[in-house]
Design a protein around this motif. Sequence first.
Motif, PDB file in Angstrom:
ATOM      1  N   GLY A  74       0.798  -1.213   0.000  1.00  0.00           N
ATOM      2  CA  GLY A  74       0.000   0.000   0.000  1.00  0.00           C
ATOM      3  C   GLY A  74       0.834   1.267   0.000  1.00  0.00           C
ATOM      4  O   GLY A  74       0.315   2.361   0.072  1.00  0.00           O
ATOM      5  N   HIS A  75       2.142   1.138  -0.065  1.00  0.00           N
ATOM      6  CA  HIS A  75       2.984   2.333  -0.161  1.00  0.00           C
ATOM      7  C   HIS A  75       4.275   1.968  -0.871  1.00  0.00           C
ATOM      8  O   HIS A  75       4.558   0.788  -1.089  1.00  0.00           O
ATOM      9  CB  HIS A  75       3.283   2.884   1.232  1.00  0.00           C
ATOM     10  N   THR A  76       5.035   2.975  -1.246  1.00  0.00           N
ATOM     11  CA  THR A  76       6.314   2.725  -1.900  1.00  0.00           C
ATOM     12  C   THR A  76       7.340   2.298  -0.864  1.00  0.00           C
ATOM     13  O   THR A  76       7.535   2.981   0.136  1.00  0.00           O
ATOM     14  CB  THR A  76       6.814   4.002  -2.595  1.00  0.00           C
ATOM     15  N   VAL A  77       7.986   1.169  -1.140  1.00  0.00           N
ATOM     16  CA  VAL A  77       8.986   0.662  -0.203  1.00  0.00           C
ATOM     17  C   VAL A  77      10.256   1.495  -0.315  1.00  0.00           C
ATOM     18  O   VAL A  77      10.727   1.784  -1.415  1.00  0.00           O
ATOM     19  CB  VAL A  77       9.296  -0.825  -0.505  1.00  0.00           C
ATOM     20  N   LEU A  78      10.796   1.932   0.783  1.00  0.00           N
ATOM     21  CA  LEU A  78      12.089   2.608   0.804  1.00  0.00           C
ATOM     22  C   LEU A  78      12.903   1.981   1.933  1.00  0.00           C
ATOM     23  O   LEU A  78      12.549   2.101   3.110  1.00  0.00           O
ATOM     24  CB  LEU A  78      11.905   4.111   1.042  1.00  0.00           C
ATOM     25  N   PHE A  79      13.971   1.300   1.525  1.00  0.00           N
ATOM     26  CA  PHE A  79      14.733   0.573   2.522  1.00  0.00           C
ATOM     27  C   PHE A  79      15.665   1.489   3.302  1.00  0.00           C
ATOM     28  O   PHE A  79      16.181   2.479   2.770  1.00  0.00           O
ATOM     29  CB  PHE A  79      15.551  -0.544   1.871  1.00  0.00           C
ATOM     30  N   GLY A 243      15.096  -2.513   7.214  1.00  0.00           N
ATOM     31  CA  GLY A 243      13.672  -2.600   6.904  1.00  0.00           C
ATOM     32  C   GLY A 243      13.184  -1.444   6.065  1.00  0.00           C
ATOM     33  O   GLY A 243      13.972  -0.643   5.546  1.00  0.00           O
ATOM     34  N   ASP A 244      11.860  -1.386   5.943  1.00  0.00           N
ATOM     35  CA  ASP A 244      11.196  -0.384   5.114  1.00  0.00           C
ATOM     36  C   ASP A 244      10.943   0.857   5.971  1.00  0.00           C
ATOM     37  O   ASP A 244      10.114   0.832   6.883  1.00  0.00           O
ATOM     38  CB  ASP A 244       9.881  -0.985   4.598  1.00  0.00           C
ATOM     39  N   ILE A 245      11.644   1.931   5.663  1.00  0.00           N
ATOM     40  CA  ILE A 245      11.474   3.136   6.493  1.00  0.00           C
ATOM     41  C   ILE A 245      10.226   3.929   6.096  1.00  0.00           C
ATOM     42  O   ILE A 245       9.866   4.890   6.754  1.00  0.00           O
ATOM     43  CB  ILE A 245      12.728   4.041   6.481  1.00  0.00           C
ATOM     44  N   ASN A 246       9.576   3.512   5.017  1.00  0.00           N
ATOM     45  CA  ASN A 246       8.304   4.156   4.675  1.00  0.00           C
ATOM     46  C   ASN A 246       7.122   3.484   5.388  1.00  0.00           C
ATOM     47  O   ASN A 246       5.998   3.964   5.311  1.00  0.00           O
ATOM     48  CB  ASN A 246       8.068   4.104   3.162  1.00  0.00           C
ATOM     49  N   ASP A 247       7.399   2.343   6.015  1.00  0.00           N
ATOM     50  CA  ASP A 247       6.346   1.642   6.740  1.00  0.00           C
ATOM     51  C   ASP A 247       6.459   1.998   8.220  1.00  0.00           C
ATOM     52  O   ASP A 247       7.397   1.576   8.897  1.00  0.00           O
ATOM     53  CB  ASP A 247       6.508   0.124   6.522  1.00  0.00           C
TER      54      ASP A 247
END
Lengths: 284, 387, 210
Positions: A74-79, A243-247
């Motif tokens: 549901g969002h763009t993944v940014l590691f 991890g995913d910093i956008n999550d």
Amino acid sequence: MSCCDKKGAKDTCCETKHEPTGVMDASESRREFIWDAVKNFTFGALTLTAIPIFIEKADAEEVHTDKDGKEKTGHTVLFGYLVDTTKCIGCGGCMLACKKENDVPDGEFRTWVERYVYYKDGSVRVDVNLKGSFAFTELPPIDKETVEKSFFVPKLCNHCTDTPCIQVCPVGASFKTKEGVVLVDYEQCIGCAYCVQACPFGTRFINTKTQTADKCTWCYHRIQHGEKPACVDVCPTGTRTFGDINDPESEISKTLAENRIDVLKSYLGTRPKTRYIGLTAEVV
Amino acid sequence: MMPHAAEFIFPNDMNGVAWTVMIVLYPYITGLVAGAFVVAALYHVFNFKVFAPVARFALAASFSFAAFATLPLLLHLHQPQRAFFIMFMPNFTSAMAGFGFIYSFYLTLLAVEILLVFRSDIVAMANEKGVKSLLYKALSLGVLRETAKSKEIDQKWIHVLSIVGIPGACVLHGYVGFIFGGIKANPWWSTALMPVIFLSSAIVSGVAMLILLYVIISKMRRVSVDDECLRVMMKLLWLFLILAVTLESLETLNMAYEAGEEWHMIHRLITEKLRFSFIYVQLLIGSAIPFVLLLIGWMKKIGPRTRVTLGTISSLLVLIQVLSMRFNVVIGGQMLSKSFRGFVDYIPEWHGREGIFVAIGVFTLPFILLTAVSQILPVWKVDAHDH
Amino acid sequence: MFSRDTLHLWILAGALALVGVGFFTVRSLTVPPSFGQFGHYRGAALQIATDKERKLTTRGDCGECHATLKHEMGKSHERVHCIECHGEGKAHMTACKTAKASAKAGDALTCDKSNLMPTNIKDICLHCHQEMVGRAKKHPQIVFTEHMKDMDPKDPKSPLVCMECHSPHNPAEELSDDKEEDKDEEAKPAEAATPTAAPAAPTPAAGGAQ
């Protein structure tokens, strides 16, 4: 230099110049190439001073939207990657795991662990564990009575947002994926080592096996399959988090939110996505 | 303090420097190209008629060096078979990506200008009989006649090419400086002065090389050196030497005066690691001594023979100065580990692709080509309307 | 413009144009088709990077079968990856996969468990728990000889001496109640029986990679 270097002016100048192009096909890239060539010739001498005008911000994660990522999360993944130096015990397991996982030749390092020793007399000693195992104890001994404080700092590619290494790669062999991971295309790299010079963190090297530039990939082949990078996987103390910093619900996002976070050499403006807890002024 | 205190380099630096003697040689050769061209351009564009005796030779020398300027780069590349990617898929945010185009443009410009400058002689020899004339027929592009009109047009184009070539030379070499000057990670490189420093030292090295070759070849040809030509060249060299050394010193002095966090290591770099090549060779032997010798040398009251001696010695010293300057920038910068706590050792290898023997070999190639060009074309002929 | 006086210049221009055409021809044949697909790089490189072989056994690999064991790990060692002590266990995993494929429902699985038990456990323990400048004070660390001063081990020379008091899976708990039988040992008696029989001691992941 130009307005592009200033954060404040960025939105007004660079963003309007550089529209998200989405997916390009080959003919478009050819036109792009010709246009680039025309620009290069036309501006000739001007290029020297005006280069930043043409600098494409290699913000893949800002330019490209990730369809797969959106469907899944549901969002763009940014590691992102977080190193909590207060937890590191300098065991070196990460280095050896990395070496094995990525087939890194002897004497070349995608990641390593530094030790900072602050003596009571005010001097600082920095040494490095190159073997894992007991390598720190193999170094000249330290009388612990003379030590004021001491800690370990693991190092790896910072996967910068504004990457000096991609900027200087003459052939597009270094690039950033939509998830923000900086990679090297080993079949495209000409081995000029310009990126090795441009990296402020000493994380790039010429791999003697592949004869190309090489560096940490955050184990792209693992993280794309839902696994963690090898160094994170084997770390026994939780020093290394990935991890995913956008999550906002991810472990790394929570830790980032709860702590005072620093990056290495922030004055260079590369905006690293490898971040640190517990740095001191002496750590470079 | 512990013996290990403060001495720490990043692990990947322990394998030595990534850019070796080949990358020292590359800006050196490119500098000679730009410098030699400037003398030819001064003659063609700025009417320095005094350079007539060396104008043609300068052009030939510039071309000969340009022809091999990329060879050190190819030898340095770890994947030389992919070298052309730099022109096929150039990433224009890289200071290196434009090099292929600028270099090709400049080499073409030099080749065309040579064909035009020597055209009258080429056409004359193409019209002779014998096997040798085939070469000249090719060089004449198959057009074996010259008219007053065509000569006039050629002169116009020579003028245009020389004019374009001056900013071209500046771009070619200023650009090389920018490759280093644009690296913010390295405080010894990262300065806006770098392109100007490279450009001025390029002109210095090119003029010095011309003086040296002019004197030596005149001796070999048993002709006398044109005293006024040599005098003005030495004056020119003196002027650009002052400019180059001023800029080079300014960069360091500014860093020392500001005494930012990088100065601690740069100070050690200069006084410990580069003590010999920077302080003794680049500043004293290569700059201070030639400065005095050239100053004496370009004065009118000095006799021609003394002038030749002074010119030869000072040119040789200046050539060494520029080579050491390239070394101090390229290798010196890499000695500074990005940890800013220690130095990377540089041990030059003798054998191998990037070894010193190969470097010497590469550096002799332009001279071999120059000899060949001198055999084919009358490089020492002075244009009729000037003498 | 075009006359016999400028013919040689036109020929020259033509030759240069030809070089230019040649350049773009060779270029179009050289540039990989996926170049520029996502940005100024080879799009295919992404797939190559994704498809690279995974070498090191991941926590997920172990967890596939040993999910319950994970919960039995004490808090202090819950982050220690199995391979640190047990080695990578590639043979074990392959054997299990084959066994699983051929086994019928309800059958007890017999997987190859040789080489899984470390013989040099003391070294592995000290790898992290040797006292060292730089290790945080809260991290448990010992100087081995000093640590053993007040102890009365059955076999002080044994490389397994640490296990007399500490369970590797839950060492902190064992310290407080060192007489209690080790739960993990009970849970997998077959594995506990193997260490001395193992012909070659598996090195920890760290050691194995050297």
